[in-house]
Write a protein that holds these residues in place. Structure first.
Motif, PDB file in Angstrom:
ATOM      1  N   LEU A 110       0.821  -1.208   0.000  1.00 39.68           N
ATOM      2  CA  LEU A 110       0.000   0.000   0.000  1.00 39.68           C
ATOM      3  C   LEU A 110       0.858   1.263   0.000  1.00 39.68           C
ATOM      4  CD1 LEU A 110      -2.732   1.371   0.091  1.00 39.68           C
ATOM      5  CD2 LEU A 110      -2.719   1.121   2.590  1.00 39.68           C
ATOM      6  N   THR A 111       1.935   1.257   0.795  1.00 32.02           N
ATOM      7  CA  THR A 111       2.773   2.465   0.846  1.00 32.02           C
ATOM      8  C   THR A 111       3.406   2.753  -0.513  1.00 32.02           C
ATOM      9  OG1 THR A 111       4.571   1.085   1.693  1.00 32.02           O
ATOM     10  CG2 THR A 111       3.257   2.326   3.311  1.00 32.02           C
ATOM     11  N   ALA A 112       3.899   1.699  -1.181  1.00 39.69           N
ATOM     12  CA  ALA A 112       4.483   1.887  -2.513  1.00 39.69           C
ATOM     13  C   ALA A 112       3.404   2.272  -3.521  1.00 39.69           C
ATOM     14  CB  ALA A 112       5.193   0.611  -2.960  1.00 39.69           C
ATOM     15  N   ALA A 113       2.197   1.732  -3.359  1.00 35.07           N
ATOM     16  CA  ALA A 113       1.094   2.080  -4.254  1.00 35.07           C
ATOM     17  C   ALA A 113       0.720   3.559  -4.114  1.00 35.07           C
ATOM     18  CB  ALA A 113      -0.111   1.193  -3.967  1.00 35.07           C
ATOM     19  N   LEU A 114       0.787   4.081  -2.890  1.00 35.29           N
ATOM     20  CA  LEU A 114       0.505   5.507  -2.694  1.00 35.29           C
ATOM     21  C   LEU A 114       1.585   6.369  -3.341  1.00 35.29           C
ATOM     22  CD1 LEU A 114      -0.785   5.521   0.993  1.00 35.29           C
ATOM     23  CD2 LEU A 114      -2.125   5.859  -1.094  1.00 35.29           C
ATOM     24  N   VAL A 115       2.830   5.882  -3.355  1.00 35.92           N
ATOM     25  CA  VAL A 115       3.882   6.578  -4.093  1.00 35.92           C
ATOM     26  C   VAL A 115       3.522   6.636  -5.569  1.00 35.92           C
ATOM     27  CG1 VAL A 115       6.299   6.493  -4.814  1.00 35.92           C
ATOM     28  CG2 VAL A 115       5.685   5.991  -2.446  1.00 35.92           C
ATOM     29  N   LEU A 116       3.075   5.505  -6.124  1.00 35.16           N
ATOM     30  CA  LEU A 116       2.633   5.481  -7.516  1.00 35.16           C
ATOM     31  C   LEU A 116       1.485   6.464  -7.735  1.00 35.16           C
ATOM     32  CD1 LEU A 116       2.459   4.277 -10.402  1.00 35.16           C
ATOM     33  CD2 LEU A 116       0.946   2.506  -9.440  1.00 35.16           C
ATOM     34  N   GLY A 117       0.522   6.483  -6.813  1.00 35.91           N
ATOM     35  CA  GLY A 117      -0.606   7.398  -6.949  1.00 35.91           C
ATOM     36  C   GLY A 117      -0.163   8.851  -7.005  1.00 35.91           C
ATOM     37  N   ALA A 118       0.786   9.227  -6.139  1.00 32.64           N
ATOM     38  CA  ALA A 118       1.284  10.607  -6.145  1.00 32.64           C
ATOM     39  C   ALA A 118       2.040  10.919  -7.424  1.00 32.64           C
ATOM     40  CB  ALA A 118       2.181  10.835  -4.928  1.00 32.64           C
ATOM     41  N   VAL A 119       2.773   9.932  -7.932  1.00 28.66           N
ATOM     42  CA  VAL A 119       3.589  10.150  -9.130  1.00 28.66           C
ATOM     43  C   VAL A 119       2.710  10.424 -10.350  1.00 28.66           C
ATOM     44  CG1 VAL A 119       5.090   8.973 -10.776  1.00 28.66           C
ATOM     45  CG2 VAL A 119       5.611   8.889  -8.334  1.00 28.66           C
ATOM     46  N   VAL A 120       1.625   9.680 -10.520  1.00 31.24           N
ATOM     47  CA  VAL A 120       0.797   9.820 -11.721  1.00 31.24           C
ATOM     48  C   VAL A 120      -0.367  10.788 -11.519  1.00 31.24           C
ATOM     49  CG1 VAL A 120       1.380   7.504 -12.520  1.00 31.24           C
ATOM     50  CG2 VAL A 120      -0.678   7.838 -11.121  1.00 31.24           C
ATOM     51  N   ALA A 121      -0.449  11.440 -10.368  1.00 27.86           N
ATOM     52  CA  ALA A 121      -1.593  12.311 -10.084  1.00 27.86           C
ATOM     53  C   ALA A 121      -1.610  13.601 -10.894  1.00 27.86           C
ATOM     54  CB  ALA A 121      -1.640  12.637  -8.580  1.00 27.86           C
ATOM     55  N   PRO A 122      -0.476  14.310 -11.109  1.00 24.33           N
ATOM     56  CA  PRO A 122      -0.568  15.647 -11.723  1.00 24.33           C
ATOM     57  C   PRO A 122      -0.578  15.621 -13.247  1.00 24.33           C
ATOM     58  CG  PRO A 122       1.703  15.239 -11.066  1.00 24.33           C
ATOM     59  CD  PRO A 122       0.908  14.019 -10.654  1.00 24.33           C
ATOM     60  N   ASP A 153       1.616  20.366  -9.546  1.00 20.87           N
ATOM     61  CA  ASP A 153       2.928  19.752  -9.340  1.00 20.87           C
ATOM     62  C   ASP A 153       3.381  19.898  -7.894  1.00 20.87           C
ATOM     63  OD1 ASP A 153       3.119  18.968 -11.980  1.00 20.87           O
ATOM     64  OD2 ASP A 153       4.154  20.789 -12.602  1.00 20.87           O
ATOM     65  N   ALA A 154       3.108  21.070  -7.305  1.00 15.99           N
ATOM     66  CA  ALA A 154       3.482  21.280  -5.906  1.00 15.99           C
ATOM     67  C   ALA A 154       2.728  20.319  -4.998  1.00 15.99           C
ATOM     68  CB  ALA A 154       3.190  22.725  -5.500  1.00 15.99           C
ATOM     69  N   THR A 155       1.439  20.128  -5.264  1.00 15.14           N
ATOM     70  CA  THR A 155       0.639  19.199  -4.460  1.00 15.14           C
ATOM     71  C   THR A 155       1.167  17.776  -4.598  1.00 15.14           C
ATOM     72  OG1 THR A 155      -1.292  20.605  -4.875  1.00 15.14           O
ATOM     73  CG2 THR A 155      -1.704  18.411  -3.989  1.00 15.14           C
ATOM     74  N   ALA A 156       1.434  17.365  -5.832  1.00 16.10           N
ATOM     75  CA  ALA A 156       1.883  15.993  -6.073  1.00 16.10           C
ATOM     76  C   ALA A 156       3.257  15.727  -5.473  1.00 16.10           C
ATOM     77  CB  ALA A 156       1.896  15.713  -7.574  1.00 16.10           C
ATOM     78  N   ILE A 157       4.174  16.680  -5.606  1.00 18.55           N
ATOM     79  CA  ILE A 157       5.522  16.480  -5.067  1.00 18.55           C
ATOM     80  C   ILE A 157       5.480  16.356  -3.552  1.00 18.55           C
ATOM     81  CG2 ILE A 157       7.762  17.600  -4.746  1.00 18.55           C
ATOM     82  CD1 ILE A 157       7.444  18.726  -7.590  1.00 18.55           C
ATOM     83  N   THR A 158       4.638  17.161  -2.906  1.00 16.75           N
ATOM     84  CA  THR A 158       4.515  17.080  -1.451  1.00 16.75           C
ATOM     85  C   THR A 158       3.894  15.751  -1.036  1.00 16.75           C
ATOM     86  OG1 THR A 158       4.233  19.484  -1.376  1.00 16.75           O
ATOM     87  CG2 THR A 158       3.626  18.245   0.592  1.00 16.75           C
ATOM     88  N   ALA A 159       2.832  15.339  -1.738  1.00 14.74           N
ATOM     89  CA  ALA A 159       2.211  14.049  -1.432  1.00 14.74           C
ATOM     90  C   ALA A 159       3.199  12.909  -1.666  1.00 14.74           C
ATOM     91  CB  ALA A 159       0.960  13.862  -2.295  1.00 14.74           C
ATOM     92  N   TYR A 160       4.007  13.033  -2.693  1.00 15.57           N
ATOM     93  CA  TYR A 160       5.022  12.014  -2.985  1.00 15.57           C
ATOM     94  C   TYR A 160       6.020  11.896  -1.836  1.00 15.57           C
ATOM     95  CZ  TYR A 160       9.548  10.511  -4.815  1.00 15.57           C
ATOM     96  OH  TYR A 160      10.767   9.914  -4.964  1.00 15.57           O
ATOM     97  N   ARG A 161       6.474  13.023  -1.314  1.00 14.84           N
ATOM     98  CA  ARG A 161       7.450  12.994  -0.229  1.00 14.84           C
ATOM     99  C   ARG A 161       6.883  12.302   1.002  1.00 14.84           C
ATOM    100  NH1 ARG A 161       9.449  19.290  -0.910  1.00 14.84           N
ATOM    101  NH2 ARG A 161      10.893  18.933  -2.658  1.00 14.84           N
ATOM    102  N   VAL A 162       5.621  12.568   1.314  1.00 14.94           N
ATOM    103  CA  VAL A 162       4.984  11.927   2.471  1.00 14.94           C
ATOM    104  C   VAL A 162       4.866  10.422   2.232  1.00 14.94           C
ATOM    105  CG1 VAL A 162       2.883  11.815   3.855  1.00 14.94           C
ATOM    106  CG2 VAL A 162       3.758  14.037   3.099  1.00 14.94           C
ATOM    107  N   ALA A 163       4.447  10.037   1.020  1.00 18.39           N
ATOM    108  CA  ALA A 163       4.281   8.614   0.707  1.00 18.39           C
ATOM    109  C   ALA A 163       5.626   7.886   0.729  1.00 18.39           C
ATOM    110  CB  ALA A 163       3.602   8.453  -0.649  1.00 18.39           C
ATOM    111  N   VAL A 164       6.672   8.507   0.205  1.00 19.78           N
ATOM    112  CA  VAL A 164       7.995   7.882   0.214  1.00 19.78           C
ATOM    113  C   VAL A 164       8.492   7.706   1.643  1.00 19.78           C
ATOM    114  CG1 VAL A 164      10.422   8.288  -0.328  1.00 19.78           C
ATOM    115  CG2 VAL A 164       8.702   8.534  -2.102  1.00 19.78           C
ATOM    116  N   ALA A 165       8.262   8.704   2.484  1.00 17.67           N
ATOM    117  CA  ALA A 165       8.683   8.596   3.880  1.00 17.67           C
ATOM    118  C   ALA A 165       8.039   7.390   4.549  1.00 17.67           C
ATOM    119  CB  ALA A 165       8.335   9.876   4.632  1.00 17.67           C
TER     120      ALA A 165
END
Length: 536
Positions: A110-122, A153-165
């Motif tokens: 799930l955590t890696a899937a959320l990273v994918l979600g943030a990556v393809v979101a914007p 892009d700002a929203t997605a990059i921030t969401a990506y950082r949280v998901a990667v953490a």
């Protein structure tokens, strides 16, 4: 990347982008296709997408150019739908696509899937606005798509950082995620607000166009770096500064504006062309990294994620379009009515691009415990197929969809009429000001020069009205178009005489450059009038 390889990339992508202007296919699609083909041509260098180059060095100037060309007033008038897409949809897509991908792909935690979600979101800023402008979409839809692509892009990059953490094992609770998002968003806006006024003051006080445009090229990088230095959103800082400078561009002298427009158009053309070519060139690297996943299995997952991305956007766009209007009488009063066709177009215009790939390539190789990052190679492949799928499927079909829905294009005659009325009011004010100035003895001019000032002003006043008038039966031109064509012929004749005089040593090269520059400015003004007339 070697210098020769970089030159080849820029030259090749520019050639393809130039050829695309002669076809009905949008340039981003041809560039991606050319990159896919070139990736398997023997002798073509390996162009690996480096996120440490794309995010701080490519993204800021593209966003800055888009912000300069955007309308602050239009974005403010459409702040609600822009925010719902750029923030609300991006976060919704991160969670929804990530959770559904986790259910569909057993090997994807799930955590890696959320990273994918943030990556393809914007959705991509360049692809969406380029296609929207070329197709003549209604101005409100174009504004909303532009506004979304500036901020998401700002929203997605921030969401990506949280998901990667969370994925690498660092503490990342919901509270920490919200706090990081708030810091990035508010900090990015704050940095932009702090920088925009002194930067604009500096631009208006340098006095030398060359220095002013040098500063203009540095602005997006400086804003991005300053914000990232305090762990805020560099994207938002660039956008805020760009919107402010674009809104007040008229306060900069004309020579700076002429140079700035030419410089930034060239920079944007080169970067946009190279960026889309790079997307296609990543295919061999992405396929090599699949590892245990078979190509067939990975393609099936890629197709599923593509459909998820498209469906999730519609799941958000339709309620976000109609539900607030149903619940709020104030929104119904303040905003124009919309029908079902607008959200269909907005939903289908969500093409992904290089930002998604750059974010994906920045995924760490290992977790904090030293284990490989879960399904990293699969995430790269799914991002690649989503980007290609949205660009090809949605990008190619969007023109046909717009024609099928019969969306009304901007009213060209109404725009020209508004332009003519504005010019008439400005010319009348200038006429009154000239009368005031001529009463002062210090402004005394011979009558022929006074008449010339009034003739030039009258020419500007009548030029737009003439576009609304009848055309020449023989040539199909308006009187204004015929005037510009004849003026161009006269300028070309003068230019050839100047060159001949230089060749016969009657004037030197320095004088030739001075005379040619004067003609170039006159021809540039006529060319811009012609472009404005075509756009109208």
């Amino acid at each position: 990347m070697e210098a020769l390889s970089l030159v080849a990339l820029i030259a090749g992508s520019a050639a393809v982008a130039g050829a695309a202007r002669r076809t009905p296919v949008p340039a981003p699609l041809l560039l991606v296709t050319a990159g896919l083909i070139a990736a398997y041509v023997p002798g073509v260098p390996d162009y690996t997408l480096d996120p440490h180059i794309v995010l701080p060095l490519v993204l800021p100037p593209l966003l800055h150019m888009a912000a300069l060309d955007s309308s602050y007033l239009d974005l403010r008038a459409n702040a609600r739908p822009v925010a719902l897409l750029s923030v609300g949809y991006t976060l919704f897509a991160t969670v929804a696509v990530g959770w559904l991908a986790h259910l569909l792909i057993p090997a994807l935690p799930l955590t890696a899937a959320l990273v994918l979600g943030a990556v393809v979101a914007p959705p991509d800023a360049v692809a969406a606005t380029a296609i929207a402008r070329r197709l003549g979409l209604p101005s409100r839809i174009t504004t909303i798509l532009q506004g979304e692509s500036l901020v998401n892009d700002a929203t997605a990059i921030t969401a990506y950082r949280v998901a990667v953490a969370a994925a690498v094992g660092e503490a990342a609770s919901w509270g920490q995620g919200i706090a990081e998002f708030a810091l990035a968003a508010l900090g990015g806006v704050g940095v932009g607000l702090l920088l925009m006024v002194p930067i604009h003051w500096l631009r208006t006080h340098l006095g030398e166009p060359l220095l002013q445009n040098t500063l203009s090229l540095l602005i997006p990088f400086a804003a991005y770096a300053a914000a990232e230095q305090v762990h805020a959103s560099g994207v938002l800082a660039v956008v805020v500064v760009g919107l402010y400078l674009g809104h007040r561009r008229w306060q900069v002298d004309f020579a700076t504006r002429l140079q700035e427009e030419a410089v930034w158009r060239m920079v944007a053309f080169i970067l946009e062309s190279a960026v889309f070519a790079l997307i296609g060139l990543q295919l061999p690297y992405v396929l090599e990294g699949l590892g245990a996943y078979g190509v067939g299995e990975a393609l099936a997952y890629g197709l599923a994620v593509f459909f998820l991305v498209v469906a999730v956007r519609y799941v958000w766009v339709f309620p976000a379009t109609f539900l607030p209007r149903r619940l709020s009488a104030r929104i119904r009063e303040r905003e124009p009515a919309v029908d079902w066709r607008a959200p269909v177009i907005v939903g289908w215009a969500g093409m992904r691009g290089v930002v998604s790939l750059a974010i994906a390539f920045s995924i760490p190789l290992t977790t904090t415990g030293g284990d490989p990052f879960p399904a990293r190679n699969l995430i790269l492949f799914l991002t690649f197929t989503t980007v290609i799928g949205t660009l090809v499927v949605q990008g190619l079909s969007l023109p046909a969809l717009i024609r099928a829905l019969k969306l009304p294009p901007p009213d060209a005659r109404a725009q020209t009429l508004a332009e003519a009325q504005a010019q008439s009011e400005a010319s009348a004010a200038a006429d009154r000001r000239l009368d005031e100035l001529l009463t002062d003895e210090r402004n005394a001019l011979p009558q022929p020069l006074q008449d010339r000032l009034r003739t030039v002003m009258e020419r500007r006043r009548n030029a737009v009205w003439e576009r609304l008038g009848a055309v020449n039966e023989l040539t199909g031109e308006s009187a204004d178009a015929t005037y510009r064509r004849l003026a161009g012929e006269m300028i070309e004749t003068e230019r050839s005489v100047f060159v001949d005089l230089r060749d016969r040593r009657r004037i030197d090269d320095e004088m030739l450059r001075t005379l040619l520059r004067r003609l170039d400015l006159e021809e540039a003004a006529a060319y811009r009038d012609e472009e404005d007339g075509a756009a109208g």
